[in-house]
Design a protein around this motif. Sequence first.
Motif, PDB file in Angstrom:
ATOM      1  N   UNK A  23     -11.841  11.660  18.432  1.00 44.21           N
ATOM      2  CA  UNK A  23     -12.271  10.834  19.616  1.00 44.21           C
ATOM      3  C   UNK A  23     -12.713  11.628  20.669  1.00 44.21           C
ATOM      4  N   UNK A  24     -13.996  11.258  20.846  1.00 43.86           N
ATOM      5  CA  UNK A  24     -14.492  12.203  22.445  1.00 43.86           C
ATOM      6  C   UNK A  24     -14.912  11.440  23.444  1.00 43.86           C
ATOM      7  N   UNK A  25     -14.538  11.977  24.543  1.00 36.86           N
ATOM      8  CA  UNK A  25     -14.823  11.241  25.680  1.00 36.86           C
ATOM      9  C   UNK A  25     -15.876  12.110  26.628  1.00 36.86           C
ATOM     10  N   UNK A  26     -17.069  11.740  26.100  1.00 40.48           N
ATOM     11  CA  UNK A  26     -18.255  12.691  26.586  1.00 40.48           C
ATOM     12  C   UNK A  26     -18.069  13.909  26.045  1.00 40.48           C
ATOM     13  N   UNK A  27     -18.174  14.984  26.616  1.00 38.61           N
ATOM     14  CA  UNK A  27     -18.053  16.398  26.133  1.00 38.61           C
ATOM     15  C   UNK A  27     -16.636  16.814  25.466  1.00 38.61           C
ATOM     16  N   UNK A  28     -15.870  16.048  26.311  1.00 40.65           N
ATOM     17  CA  UNK A  28     -14.308  16.376  25.953  1.00 40.65           C
ATOM     18  C   UNK A  28     -13.675  15.676  24.639  1.00 40.65           C
ATOM     19  N   UNK A  29     -13.435  16.479  23.792  1.00 42.81           N
ATOM     20  CA  UNK A  29     -12.700  16.163  22.585  1.00 42.81           C
ATOM     21  C   UNK A  29     -11.446  15.795  22.595  1.00 42.81           C
ATOM     22  N   UNK A  30     -10.760  14.400  22.810  1.00 45.91           N
ATOM     23  CA  UNK A  30      -9.566  14.521  22.692  1.00 45.91           C
ATOM     24  C   UNK A  30      -8.572  14.521  21.260  1.00 45.91           C
ATOM     25  N   UNK A  31      -9.175  14.146  20.418  1.00 45.92           N
ATOM     26  CA  UNK A  31      -8.644  14.210  19.126  1.00 45.92           C
ATOM     27  C   UNK A  31      -9.735  14.810  18.423  1.00 45.92           C
ATOM     28  N   UNK A  32      -9.395  15.978  17.476  1.00 45.94           N
ATOM     29  CA  UNK A  32     -10.598  16.807  16.800  1.00 45.94           C
ATOM     30  C   UNK A  32     -10.238  16.708  15.337  1.00 45.94           C
ATOM     31  N   UNK A  33     -10.663  15.828  14.496  1.00 46.62           N
ATOM     32  CA  UNK A  33     -10.681  15.886  13.371  1.00 46.62           C
ATOM     33  C   UNK A  33      -9.169  16.068  12.472  1.00 46.62           C
ATOM     34  N   UNK A  34      -8.556  14.829  13.013  1.00 40.60           N
ATOM     35  CA  UNK A  34      -7.054  14.995  12.316  1.00 40.60           C
ATOM     36  C   UNK A  34      -7.064  14.110  11.134  1.00 40.60           C
ATOM     37  N   UNK A  35      -6.133  14.474  10.272  1.00 37.35           N
ATOM     38  CA  UNK A  35      -5.868  13.702   9.169  1.00 37.35           C
ATOM     39  C   UNK A  35      -4.302  13.626   8.745  1.00 37.35           C
ATOM     40  N   UNK A  36      -3.788  12.309   8.691  1.00 38.04           N
ATOM     41  CA  UNK A  36      -2.543  12.375   8.048  1.00 38.04           C
ATOM     42  C   UNK A  36      -2.092  11.189   7.540  1.00 38.04           C
ATOM     43  N   UNK A  37      -1.085  10.906   6.628  1.00 39.56           N
ATOM     44  CA  UNK A  37      -0.741   9.782   5.954  1.00 39.56           C
ATOM     45  C   UNK A  37       0.778   9.541   6.480  1.00 39.56           C
ATOM     46  N   UNK A  38       1.164   8.102   6.522  1.00 34.32           N
ATOM     47  CA  UNK A  38       2.429   7.966   6.661  1.00 34.32           C
ATOM     48  C   UNK A  38       2.854   6.826   5.785  1.00 34.32           C
ATOM     49  N   UNK A  39       3.988   7.118   4.989  1.00 35.68           N
ATOM     50  CA  UNK A  39       4.542   6.194   3.896  1.00 35.68           C
ATOM     51  C   UNK A  39       5.272   4.993   4.725  1.00 35.68           C
ATOM     52  N   UNK A  40       5.612   3.856   4.088  1.00 40.52           N
ATOM     53  CA  UNK A  40       6.256   3.004   4.915  1.00 40.52           C
ATOM     54  C   UNK A  40       7.885   3.474   4.836  1.00 40.52           C
ATOM     55  N   UNK A  41       8.497   3.231   6.043  1.00 37.35           N
ATOM     56  CA  UNK A  41       9.762   3.721   6.283  1.00 37.35           C
ATOM     57  C   UNK A  41      10.016   5.009   6.926  1.00 37.35           C
ATOM     58  N   UNK A  42       8.899   5.747   6.841  1.00 40.38           N
ATOM     59  CA  UNK A  42       9.051   7.085   7.403  1.00 40.38           C
ATOM     60  C   UNK A  42       9.145   7.198   8.943  1.00 40.38           C
ATOM     61  N   UNK A  43       9.760   8.187   9.359  1.00 40.29           N
ATOM     62  CA  UNK A  43       9.879   8.548  10.930  1.00 40.29           C
ATOM     63  C   UNK A  43       9.030   9.621  11.136  1.00 40.29           C
ATOM     64  N   UNK A  44       7.896   9.334  11.670  1.00 40.85           N
ATOM     65  CA  UNK A  44       6.730  10.493  11.692  1.00 40.85           C
ATOM     66  C   UNK A  44       6.589  10.758  13.073  1.00 40.85           C
ATOM     67  N   UNK A  86       0.866  -1.190   0.053  1.00 42.42           N
ATOM     68  CA  UNK A  86      -0.044   0.105   0.012  1.00 42.42           C
ATOM     69  C   UNK A  86       0.644   1.306  -0.074  1.00 42.42           C
ATOM     70  N   UNK A  87       0.329   2.491  -0.701  1.00 42.49           N
ATOM     71  CA  UNK A  87       1.087   3.701  -0.484  1.00 42.49           C
ATOM     72  C   UNK A  87       1.316   4.140   0.814  1.00 42.49           C
ATOM     73  N   UNK A  88       0.528   3.806   1.659  1.00 46.01           N
ATOM     74  CA  UNK A  88       0.807   4.249   2.980  1.00 46.01           C
ATOM     75  C   UNK A  88       0.490   3.289   4.107  1.00 46.01           C
ATOM     76  N   UNK A  89       1.538   3.018   4.882  1.00 46.92           N
ATOM     77  CA  UNK A  89       1.155   2.331   6.147  1.00 46.92           C
ATOM     78  C   UNK A  89       0.214   2.655   7.100  1.00 46.92           C
ATOM     79  N   UNK A  90       0.164   4.003   7.272  1.00 46.67           N
ATOM     80  CA  UNK A  90      -1.138   4.412   7.919  1.00 46.67           C
ATOM     81  C   UNK A  90      -1.661   5.661   7.314  1.00 46.67           C
ATOM     82  N   UNK A  91      -2.800   5.363   7.372  1.00 47.17           N
ATOM     83  CA  UNK A  91      -3.887   6.582   6.668  1.00 47.17           C
ATOM     84  C   UNK A  91      -5.029   7.110   7.558  1.00 47.17           C
ATOM     85  N   UNK A  92      -4.881   8.193   8.100  1.00 45.39           N
ATOM     86  CA  UNK A  92      -6.018   8.620   9.013  1.00 45.39           C
ATOM     87  C   UNK A  92      -6.547   9.815   8.459  1.00 45.39           C
TER      88      UNK A  92
END
Lengths: 317, 277
Positions: free
Chosen positions: A22-43, A11-17
């Motif tokens: 992620x919300x815990x109740x009212x608290x938004x811990x992770x808010x609408x993030x997008x990123x891609x990581x190709x194989x072998x990269x240090x991210x 695959x082009x990316x090993x991680x694709x978000x």
Amino acid sequence: MPLDSLSGSTPEYVISASNLTKKYGDFTAVDDISFDVPAGESFGLLGPNGAGKSTTMRMIGGVSQRTSGTLSIMGLDPEQHGPQVRAHLGVVPQQDNLDEELRVRDNLIVYGRYFGLPLSYLRPKADELLEFAQLTDKAGAKVDDLSGGMKRRLTIARSLVNEPRILLLDEPTTGLDPQARHILWDRLFRLKEAGTTLILTTHYMDEAEQLCDRLVVVDKGRIMAEGSPASLIRRYSTREVLELRFGSERNTTVAADLQGIGERTETLPDRVLIYAADGEAAMEQVSLRGLRPITSLIRRSSLEDVFLRLTGRSLID
Amino acid sequence: MSSTGVQQHLELKNVPQGLASLYSGNVRAVIGRGLLATRSSNWLVMMSGFFEPVLYLLSMGVGLGALVGSVPGPDGQPISYAAFIAPALLATSAMNGAVYDSTWNVFFKMNFAKLYQGMLYTSLGPLDVALGEIFLALLRGLMYATGFTAVLGIMGLLGSPSALLMVPASVFIAFGFASFGMGITSFMKTFQQMDWINFVMLPMFLFSATFYPLTVYPEPIQWFIQAMPLWHGVELLRELSVGAYSPAMLGHIAYYVVMIVLGLVLTTTRLRKLFLR
């Protein structure tokens, strides 16, 4: 279902978000993030405590369920195929969770068994990893008797037992003394050279600069900027920074007198930062205005400055 | 780093589709870890689980039994008081062993040793962990049951060959308590809450027709006792001890089957909720 890369097509990316939330109740811990990581990269995910870095890591490992968005690890959704995805991950959690009822070498072997690996593979592998972690002479020791740095190295060695394609490192060197950190960095750098994809969270800018090819700066669950350490510094900061200390009372009052020197000034409780291409020239101007700081320091811009610029706060509070 | 075909081993066994997020078919690894860890555990504590029912048998069965004489057994034939309470003590020790292993041990591993967090970051799923831990509890139960039944044999308290079936039956009883106990433990956050487990177990031991027949109670209390798990275990083993098979036995077995299934569902759901949020 086999992993994409096992069936031939890498695959082009090993991680694709994308739009990961992620919300815990009212608290938004992770808010609408997008990123891609190709194989072998240090991210890297760089941000202060509570920025949502660990939560993101946990979602990648499939041990935290996302609220919305999509996430694909080597072509699979970690929520649906947790065990299968984790078979190819190595995880170094923020707090060591070594098995204290087992000896050092057994920690590696037993952990490998959790992946279903045979002893014929694990016995030599354990010795190889002990060597890598510089713990060969501690093979029969109790985990409890190891120092903090040794425990951390053992945790990293343990995470490599399944020869992971992706290594998740959550604050790998937090709480270690400088010498132990440098040993660890050296080991991680070797992994990077060997082609392992590293995903790293940290709130240490020097760590991010040392280890990351590319990083995202996160704050309050959002991505503030993305790029290589050098490009982020170029984009969000000047070449040099002049740090002036006038004493805690005067720092704020003197800021007005510094107007116009360099491209930008930043007033912190303990010091004033002047961002300029040429630090020496800026210092001369300060002297010309008759200002006498208690101490002055000219340094290269760092990711800390990038973070300060983006969020108005420093990384370590 | 040398790569010696590690990838081929990482492919998962045939796991049912619906369980892909919960189970990797690798319970063995959890059991192997448990056995290796017992090496460093306290053998005296483990042995105490064997001696407890023996001490009760000597004091109540032999001592008190001298005053009581013989009592009617499950099939109506008179048996010694010691032979009457022995199966009940065996059932209780199966319960205690399984509950101890699946509550206190699991509580510690869950909250202090952070063992399960580590396990669940590998290919293992929560069901692998639950089944493995429960199996270990049963293994211990099997050791206790075998030892105690041997003592009964030496003391001449085994009235029928079918009494040997008490050993597998105790493991079955232990399975019910272990799977339920682990599920319950997942709700516990403090040591004070853990003490509630003893608060339930002790009365259950004393009043589940352990030392005298159920018929001494008024009817509403009988119903209550019959709703409790230990009573079914006591009755099942008591009937096996003299070979008095009855349709009621199927009811006891069914009770434990339900308990095992509900316990496993509860434990797996809870582990998933706790560690795969």
